[in-house]
Write an enzyme that holds these catalytic residues in place. Structure first.
Site, PDB file in Angstrom:
ATOM      1  N   TYR A 144       0.573  43.846  52.189  1.00 48.01           N
ATOM      2  CA  TYR A 144      -0.311  42.839  51.584  1.00 48.01           C
ATOM      3  C   TYR A 144       0.065  42.700  50.124  1.00 48.01           C
ATOM      4  O   TYR A 144       0.216  43.696  49.410  1.00 48.01           O
ATOM      5  CB  TYR A 144      -1.773  43.284  51.719  1.00 48.01           C
ATOM      6  CG  TYR A 144      -2.767  42.318  51.105  1.00 48.01           C
ATOM      7  CD1 TYR A 144      -2.968  41.047  51.642  1.00 48.01           C
ATOM      8  CD2 TYR A 144      -3.503  42.677  49.970  1.00 48.01           C
ATOM      9  CE1 TYR A 144      -3.883  40.167  51.080  1.00 48.01           C
ATOM     10  CE2 TYR A 144      -4.428  41.798  49.410  1.00 48.01           C
ATOM     11  CZ  TYR A 144      -4.620  40.545  49.965  1.00 48.01           C
ATOM     12  OH  TYR A 144      -5.518  39.682  49.412  1.00 48.01           O
ATOM     13  N   ASP A 237       6.110  45.902  44.877  1.00 51.90           N
ATOM     14  CA  ASP A 237       4.698  45.677  44.592  1.00 51.90           C
ATOM     15  C   ASP A 237       4.019  47.036  44.417  1.00 51.90           C
ATOM     16  O   ASP A 237       3.760  47.741  45.398  1.00 51.90           O
ATOM     17  CB  ASP A 237       4.079  44.881  45.744  1.00 51.90           C
ATOM     18  CG  ASP A 237       2.605  44.578  45.506  1.00 51.90           C
ATOM     19  OD1 ASP A 237       1.988  45.213  44.626  1.00 51.90           O
ATOM     20  OD2 ASP A 237       2.068  43.715  46.220  1.00 51.90           O
ATOM     21  N   LYS A 265      -4.693  46.543  39.400  1.00 48.73           N
ATOM     22  CA  LYS A 265      -5.638  47.655  39.554  1.00 48.73           C
ATOM     23  C   LYS A 265      -5.689  48.586  38.330  1.00 48.73           C
ATOM     24  O   LYS A 265      -6.354  48.255  37.362  1.00 48.73           O
ATOM     25  CB  LYS A 265      -5.340  48.414  40.846  1.00 48.73           C
ATOM     26  CG  LYS A 265      -5.437  47.456  42.074  1.00 48.73           C
ATOM     27  CD  LYS A 265      -5.648  48.163  43.369  1.00 48.73           C
ATOM     28  CE  LYS A 265      -5.482  47.243  44.566  1.00 48.73           C
ATOM     29  NZ  LYS A 265      -6.690  46.764  45.183  1.00 48.73           N
TER      30      LYS A 265
END
Ligand SMILES: Cc1ncc(COP(=O)(O)O)c(C=O)c1O
Length: 424
Positions: A144, A237, A265
């Site tokens: 994702y 990522d 994050k």
């Protein structure tokens, strides 16, 4: 536990917010219960609107590596906000955060800040396509990278949780430019990268959105090699793994370095931030240094950069040692609590997933073959015993620096009772 106020809020939310939530996994549908509305957090603990307390292993899905309300992070946000919340002009925090990221991440010489990981992924792909003059990108099933149109093909996290192979509303032409191959399948990577002219090979170097499924030995090295041979940009990522599994993220742990790195994050310390970084040659293709367009009203927001800097400031070698110890003890405790119940527990410092499988889990198919009903029943039982865990097996737990011995014990006790009830 009573959830009267949560239930009342959920009824109201269903009228006002689609599905009653602002992001799908929060709805807890995968474990067959209603969401819990939270009121406050402290360290490794959450309190809901009915006054129930939980050990929190979600920690806002990763940003809160220092736990809730860390005094240094709160003070940094308060100090920054006293000067104003946004200027739409350059600020010192952006320069300092970029310097801090570059000091930690080997691949990163320059940084573009965004407001989310999704935007950072979008930006990285645009740069890769501009730099190569090619359109196709390779991604992995179960990975994702945010809700970027073209990447909603066999995606993990909420899409895997809700068994959505893709999403309506995504133009076929956009996913047609995405080649999806199974994770940990070297032959598929070689075949796809030789058959298609790829702009980018995009991977979570430590995938955590189908649950935690690390790369087999040599697999990341193969991605690096295929990108080099074919002229594709390797985009790693690290939105989850960055600054979590090691000071320099997965790239430091594995030794495989990307051309572009997507982050989020932890770099925002609990406020909205994403970032894309890489070598000067690629980064200076971005406007206004170059002609690849990218922008954002709140990008590099001063409160978010302050929170991110304060959080990174806490992450020294000792912090990583403590995080590794906490995670290992959690993993060991859960294995002991299972006492023979067939689960496969995967963990790395700061990340963990309990797969309801007898066998090792190596790709999305393995994750989907798990006993998801048993996982759901087990999770509901943990919640009833005061443990707030990711309400889907297609996610990772996020141990933090704030979790205490007592919270570990409570979790393992609750897990033992939950396994016992499954055995019955
Ligand atoms: C690996 C990865 N990349 C990108 C994203 C998207 O980030 P955001 O939710 O900030 O848009 C996520 C979100 O969980 C993620 O886990």
């Amino acid at each position: 536990m009573k959830h009267t106020r949560s239930a009342e809020l959920y009824r109201r939310a269903l009228e006002l917010l689609p599905g009653g939530v602002s992001s799908p996994v929060r709805a807890m549908r995968a474990i067959g219960r209603d969401p819990i509305f939270m009121a406050r957090g402290e360290g490794g603990e959450l309190e809901d609107v009915d006054g129930n307390r939980y050990v929190d292993w979600v920690c806002s899905w990763g940003p809160l590596i220092a736990g809730h309300c860390h005094p240094a992070v709160l003070a940094a946000i308060a100090d920054a906000s006293a000067n104003g919340t946004s200027f739409g002009a350059p600020t010192v925090g952006e320069v300092e955060l970029a310097a801090e990221i570059a000091a930690r991440m080997e691949a990163v010489e320059m940084v573009r800040l965004t407001s989310s990981g999704t935007e950072a992924s979008m930006t990285a792909l645009r740069m890769a396509r501009a730099a190569t003059g090619r359109e196709r990108v390779l991604k992995f099933a179960g990975a994702y990278h945010g809700h970027v149109d073209g990447l909603l093909a066999q995606a993990g996290s909420g899409l895997a949780t809700h068994a959505l192979p893709s999403s309506p509303g995504v133009p076929a032409a956009l996913t047609a430019a995405t080649v999806v191959v199974p994770w940990n399948d070297p032959a598929a990577v070689v075949a796809a990268s030789e058959h298609y002219e790829l702009a980018a090979i995009l991977a979570e170097p430590i995938p955590a959105n189908m649950g935690l499924v690390p790369a087999d030995a040599g697999f990341l090295e193969l991605l690096r090699k295929q990108a080099d041979i074919t002229g594709a940009v390797l985009v790693l990522d690290e939105v989850i793994s960055g600054f979590r599994v090691a000071r320099g993220g997965a790239q430091q742990r594995t030794g495989v370095v990307g051309d572009l790195v997507v982050m989020g994050k932890i770099v925002g310390g609990g406020l909205p931030v994403g970032a894309v970084g890489g070598h000067r040659r690629l980064m200076e293709t971005l406007a206004p240094a170059g002609d690849v367009y990218q922008a954002g009203t709140l990008s590099g927001n001063p409160l978010a950069t302050a929170a991110g800097l304060a959080t990174l400031g806490l992450l020294d070698d000792d912090a990583y040692r403590r995080l590794a110890t906490t995670t290992q003890r959690l993993a060991d405790g859960l294995v002991e609590a299972a006492a023979g119940y067939p689960v496969w527990i995967e963990s790395l410092p700061g990340l963990l997933t309990v797969f309801f499988s007898e066998h090792p889990v190596r790709n999305l198919d393995d994750c989907q073959a798990c006993d998801l009903e048993a996982h759901a029943a087990w999770s509901r039982c943990l919640l009833d015993h005061g443990v707030y865990l990711p309400p889907s097996q297609f996610e990772a737990w996020f141990p933090s620096l704030a979790h205490t011995e007592a919270q570990l014990e409570l979790t393992v006790d609750a897990a033992r009772q939950a396994f016992d009830s499954l055995k019955r």
